[in-house]
Motif scaffolding. Structure first.
Motif, PDB file in Angstrom:
ATOM      1  N   ASP A 166      18.198   3.795  -7.709  1.00  0.00           N
ATOM      2  CA  ASP A 166      18.371   5.025  -6.859  1.00  0.00           C
ATOM      3  C   ASP A 166      17.006   5.697  -6.410  1.00  0.00           C
ATOM      4  OD1 ASP A 166      17.419   6.234  -9.164  1.00  0.00           O
ATOM      5  OD2 ASP A 166      19.312   6.642  -9.801  1.00  0.00           O
ATOM      6  N   VAL A 167      17.305   6.949  -5.756  1.00  0.00           N
ATOM      7  CA  VAL A 167      16.140   7.673  -5.333  1.00  0.00           C
ATOM      8  C   VAL A 167      15.200   7.896  -6.444  1.00  0.00           C
ATOM      9  CG1 VAL A 167      15.046   9.494  -3.796  1.00  0.00           C
ATOM     10  CG2 VAL A 167      17.318   8.357  -3.402  1.00  0.00           C
ATOM     11  N   ASN A 168      15.601   8.312  -7.404  1.00  0.00           N
ATOM     12  CA  ASN A 168      14.955   8.836  -8.600  1.00  0.00           C
ATOM     13  C   ASN A 168      14.049   7.355  -9.110  1.00  0.00           C
ATOM     14  OD1 ASN A 168      15.112  11.334  -9.448  1.00  0.00           O
ATOM     15  ND2 ASN A 168      17.150  10.889 -10.214  1.00  0.00           N
ATOM     16  N   ASP A 169      14.869   6.335  -8.971  1.00  0.00           N
ATOM     17  CA  ASP A 169      13.877   4.975  -9.235  1.00  0.00           C
ATOM     18  C   ASP A 169      12.892   4.822  -8.468  1.00  0.00           C
ATOM     19  OD1 ASP A 169      13.537   2.755 -10.884  1.00  0.00           O
ATOM     20  OD2 ASP A 169      15.241   1.581 -10.069  1.00  0.00           O
ATOM     21  N   LEU A 170      13.133   4.974  -7.144  1.00  0.00           N
ATOM     22  CA  LEU A 170      12.094   4.676  -5.934  1.00  0.00           C
ATOM     23  C   LEU A 170      11.170   5.522  -6.349  1.00  0.00           C
ATOM     24  CD1 LEU A 170      11.270   3.486  -3.225  1.00  0.00           C
ATOM     25  CD2 LEU A 170      12.586   5.424  -2.100  1.00  0.00           C
ATOM     26  N   ALA A 171      11.427   6.780  -6.663  1.00  0.00           N
ATOM     27  CA  ALA A 171      10.041   7.693  -6.856  1.00  0.00           C
ATOM     28  C   ALA A 171       9.077   7.350  -8.108  1.00  0.00           C
ATOM     29  CB  ALA A 171      10.742   9.284  -7.162  1.00  0.00           C
ATOM     30  N   LYS A 172       9.980   6.817  -9.136  1.00  0.00           N
ATOM     31  CA  LYS A 172       8.973   6.209 -10.398  1.00  0.00           C
ATOM     32  C   LYS A 172       8.266   4.988  -9.876  1.00  0.00           C
ATOM     33  CE  LYS A 172      12.635   7.888 -13.594  1.00  0.00           C
ATOM     34  NZ  LYS A 172      13.665   7.335 -14.344  1.00  0.00           N
ATOM     35  N   ASN A 173       8.790   4.230  -8.756  1.00  0.00           N
ATOM     36  CA  ASN A 173       8.012   3.058  -8.474  1.00  0.00           C
ATOM     37  C   ASN A 173       6.940   3.471  -7.668  1.00  0.00           C
ATOM     38  OD1 ASN A 173       9.281   0.028  -8.523  1.00  0.00           O
ATOM     39  ND2 ASN A 173      10.870   1.595  -8.873  1.00  0.00           N
ATOM     40  N   LEU A 174       7.102   4.432  -6.694  1.00  0.00           N
ATOM     41  CA  LEU A 174       6.059   4.817  -5.820  1.00  0.00           C
ATOM     42  C   LEU A 174       5.092   5.795  -6.558  1.00  0.00           C
ATOM     43  CD1 LEU A 174       7.901   5.595  -2.581  1.00  0.00           C
ATOM     44  CD2 LEU A 174       6.643   3.511  -3.173  1.00  0.00           C
ATOM     45  N   THR A 187       0.908  -1.103  -0.126  1.00  0.00           N
ATOM     46  CA  THR A 187       0.150   0.024  -0.092  1.00  0.00           C
ATOM     47  C   THR A 187       0.866   1.214   0.071  1.00  0.00           C
ATOM     48  OG1 THR A 187       0.196   0.006   2.396  1.00  0.00           O
ATOM     49  CG2 THR A 187      -1.767  -1.040   1.228  1.00  0.00           C
ATOM     50  N   LYS A 188       0.308   2.205  -0.339  1.00  0.00           N
ATOM     51  CA  LYS A 188       0.966   3.743  -0.323  1.00  0.00           C
ATOM     52  C   LYS A 188       1.585   3.857   1.276  1.00  0.00           C
ATOM     53  CE  LYS A 188       0.744   8.617  -1.540  1.00  0.00           C
ATOM     54  NZ  LYS A 188      -0.367   9.632  -2.242  1.00  0.00           N
ATOM     55  N   PRO A 189       2.716   4.147   1.359  1.00  0.00           N
ATOM     56  CA  PRO A 189       3.316   4.454   2.672  1.00  0.00           C
ATOM     57  C   PRO A 189       2.813   5.875   3.022  1.00  0.00           C
ATOM     58  CG  PRO A 189       5.102   4.498   1.035  1.00  0.00           C
ATOM     59  CD  PRO A 189       3.927   3.846   0.445  1.00  0.00           C
ATOM     60  N   LYS A 201       3.195   4.990  -8.824  1.00  0.00           N
ATOM     61  CA  LYS A 201       1.800   4.441  -8.908  1.00  0.00           C
ATOM     62  C   LYS A 201       0.910   4.501  -8.103  1.00  0.00           C
ATOM     63  CE  LYS A 201       3.565   0.148  -6.588  1.00  0.00           C
ATOM     64  NZ  LYS A 201       4.198  -1.127  -6.698  1.00  0.00           N
ATOM     65  N   PHE A 202       1.190   4.932  -6.830  1.00  0.00           N
ATOM     66  CA  PHE A 202      -0.017   5.020  -5.946  1.00  0.00           C
ATOM     67  C   PHE A 202      -0.600   6.386  -5.969  1.00  0.00           C
ATOM     68  CE2 PHE A 202       3.052   2.131  -3.521  1.00  0.00           C
ATOM     69  CZ  PHE A 202       2.017   0.839  -3.486  1.00  0.00           C
ATOM     70  N   ASN A 203      -0.144   7.275  -6.856  1.00  0.00           N
ATOM     71  CA  ASN A 203      -0.947   8.483  -7.210  1.00  0.00           C
ATOM     72  C   ASN A 203      -1.935   8.703  -8.360  1.00  0.00           C
ATOM     73  OD1 ASN A 203       0.499  10.111  -5.041  1.00  0.00           O
ATOM     74  ND2 ASN A 203       2.485   9.978  -6.365  1.00  0.00           N
ATOM     75  N   ALA A 226      18.819  14.866  -4.605  1.00  0.00           N
ATOM     76  CA  ALA A 226      17.898  15.657  -4.429  1.00  0.00           C
ATOM     77  C   ALA A 226      16.941  15.795  -5.478  1.00  0.00           C
ATOM     78  CB  ALA A 226      18.948  17.042  -5.060  1.00  0.00           C
ATOM     79  N   GLU A 227      17.172  15.318  -6.638  1.00  0.00           N
ATOM     80  CA  GLU A 227      16.013  15.186  -7.960  1.00  0.00           C
ATOM     81  C   GLU A 227      14.877  14.141  -7.409  1.00  0.00           C
ATOM     82  OE1 GLU A 227      15.200  14.251 -12.421  1.00  0.00           O
ATOM     83  OE2 GLU A 227      17.345  14.123 -11.721  1.00  0.00           O
ATOM     84  N   GLY A 228      15.512  13.148  -6.707  1.00  0.00           N
ATOM     85  CA  GLY A 228      14.587  11.844  -6.404  1.00  0.00           C
ATOM     86  C   GLY A 228      13.991  12.300  -5.194  1.00  0.00           C
ATOM     87  N   LEU A 229      14.655  13.014  -4.101  1.00  0.00           N
ATOM     88  CA  LEU A 229      13.523  13.656  -2.795  1.00  0.00           C
ATOM     89  C   LEU A 229      12.755  14.370  -3.485  1.00  0.00           C
ATOM     90  CD1 LEU A 229      16.623  14.014  -0.217  1.00  0.00           C
ATOM     91  CD2 LEU A 229      14.972  11.977  -0.568  1.00  0.00           C
ATOM     92  N   ALA A 230      12.827  15.584  -4.411  1.00  0.00           N
ATOM     93  CA  ALA A 230      11.948  16.298  -4.660  1.00  0.00           C
ATOM     94  C   ALA A 230      10.949  15.778  -5.532  1.00  0.00           C
ATOM     95  CB  ALA A 230      12.812  17.243  -5.650  1.00  0.00           C
ATOM     96  N   ALA A 231      11.167  14.689  -6.316  1.00  0.00           N
ATOM     97  CA  ALA A 231       9.946  14.067  -6.677  1.00  0.00           C
ATOM     98  C   ALA A 231       9.047  13.332  -5.674  1.00  0.00           C
ATOM     99  CB  ALA A 231      10.584  12.983  -7.722  1.00  0.00           C
ATOM    100  N   LEU A 232       9.696  12.759  -4.950  1.00  0.00           N
ATOM    101  CA  LEU A 232       8.676  12.232  -3.744  1.00  0.00           C
ATOM    102  C   LEU A 232       7.912  13.038  -2.772  1.00  0.00           C
ATOM    103  CD1 LEU A 232      11.336   9.592  -2.258  1.00  0.00           C
ATOM    104  CD2 LEU A 232       9.155   9.138  -3.463  1.00  0.00           C
ATOM    105  N   LYS A 233       8.559  14.410  -2.742  1.00  0.00           N
ATOM    106  CA  LYS A 233       7.914  15.546  -2.133  1.00  0.00           C
ATOM    107  C   LYS A 233       6.727  16.023  -3.064  1.00  0.00           C
ATOM    108  CE  LYS A 233       8.697  17.562   1.317  1.00  0.00           C
ATOM    109  NZ  LYS A 233       8.115  17.137   2.765  1.00  0.00           N
TER     110      LYS A 233
END
Length: 258
Positions: free
Chosen positions: A246-254, A34-36, A256-258, A133-140
Motif C-alpha cells: 500500500d502507500v504506507n509500504d511505499l513510503a517505507k521503501n522510499l 535513484t530518489k525520484p 531509504k533515500f533520506n 492519507a497516512e502514506g501520503l503524509a509520510a511521503l510529504k
C-alpha cells in the motif's frame, strides 16, 4: 571423449557465467534506482476505493452488483479503443456508455440518464483506501513532490480528491484531457513529465493497475505497483521497481533515500 568433456566444461562455464552476468545486471538495475524528484499517482483504485460504487452500479443493473468489475474493465478497454482510433471522449462519457453496454449484454433495460446517475455522482465521491492519507503524509514529510495523473477530467479528479480529503497532499493534478490520449499510451506519460519539468527516470509512477505500470515503464519512468485486492501485474511486461502492499509500504521503501 576429451572433446566431449571439453565441450561439456565449456557449456557449463557459459551457463554459469551467463547466470552471473544476469545476476550482475539485476543487481546493477537495483543499484541504479535513484530518489525520484516527483511521485505521480494514479487515482481510481490506486488511491480511491471503488467498492462504494458497487451499490449504485448494482442498482442500475437490477441488483447485479457483481458486474462492477466488468463495467470498470469495459470502461478501460474502450478508453483505449477511443485513443487507438484517434478520437476523444471524456472518461465519464465512456463510463456511462460502458454501463449501457454491460446492461445490453445481460438484457437489462437502462436509460442513458439512469446510467449517468449510477456513474457520475458516486465516482466523484469515492473514499480513500485506509492507508492512503497516512502514506501520503509520510511521503510529504520525506520531502517528495506528489502529483496525480488520471484518465478522469481535471475537474473530476479535483472534486474526487476534495471529497476524499486528499487535496492537501498534492502539488499538482494532471489529466489526460490535456493531451487527449488515455493511459497507458506512451505520449501521456511523456507529456506529464514534460509538464512537470523532469526527466523520465526522475519520476516514479504509482498505480494499482498492471497496464498503467507497463505504460509508464516503457516511457522510461520508475514504477511502483500497489497490490490492491484483485489487482495483478501483466506477466509479459517488465517488473516494477517497487512492488508494495500500500502507500504506507511505499513510503517505507522510499525512506531509504533520506
Amino acid at each position: 571423449m576429451k572433446i566431449r568433456t571439453l565441450l561439456t566444461l565449456a557449456s557449463t562455464w557459459i551457463l554459469l557465467n551467463s547466470g552471473h552476468a544476469f545476476a550482475n545486471d539485476s543487481a546493477e538495475s537495483a543499484a541504479q534506482l535513484t530518489k525520484p524528484k516527483v511521485i505521480i499517482f494514479d487515482v481510481n483504485e490506486t488511491l480511491l476505493d471503488l467498492e462504494n460504487m458497487r451499490k449504485s452500479v448494482g442498482t442500475a443493473l437490477n441488483g447485479r452488483d457483481d458486474l462492477l468489475p466488468l463495467w470498470f474493465s469495459t470502461m478501460l478497454h474502450h478508453s483505449l479503443v477511443v485513443s487507438a482510433t484517434g478520437e476523444y471522449q471524456s472518461f465519464g462519457n465512456i463510463g456511462v456508455a460502458s454501463l449501457e453496454m454491460v446492461a445490453e449484454i445481460y438484457g437489462i433495460a437502462i436509460t442513458h440518464e439512469q446510467a449517468k446517475t449510477a456513474i457520475v455522482t458516486p465516482l466523484r465521491s469515492l473514499p480513500a483506501h485506509p492507508d492512503v492519507a497516512e502514506g501520503l503524509a509520510a511521503l510529504k514529510a520525506q520531502g517528495y513532490k506528489l502529483v496525480t495523473l488520471t484518465n478522469s477530467s481535471l475537474e473530476g479528479v479535483q472534486l474526487q480528491l476534495k471529497n476524499a480529503n486528499l487535496s492537501q497532499y498534492f502539488d499538482a493534478n494532471l489529466s489526460i484531457e490535456s493531451v487527449g490520449v488515455f493511459k497507458p499510451h506512451l505520449s501521456t506519460y511523456q507529456w506529464a513529465i514534460k509538464d512537470l519539468g523532469v526527466n523520465a527516470n526522475d519520476a516514479l509512477m504509482v498505480a494499482a493497475h498492471g497496464w498503467d505500470i507497463a505504460g509508464a515503464e516503457k516511457a522510461g519512468l520508475q514504477t511502483a505497483f500497489i497490490r490492491r485486492q484483485g489487482k495483478v501485474l501483466f506477466p509479459l511486461a517488465e517488473k516494477p521497481d517497487y512492488n508494495v502492499l500500500d502507500v504506507n509500504d511505499l513510503a517505507k521503501n522510499l525512506a531509504k533515500f533520506n
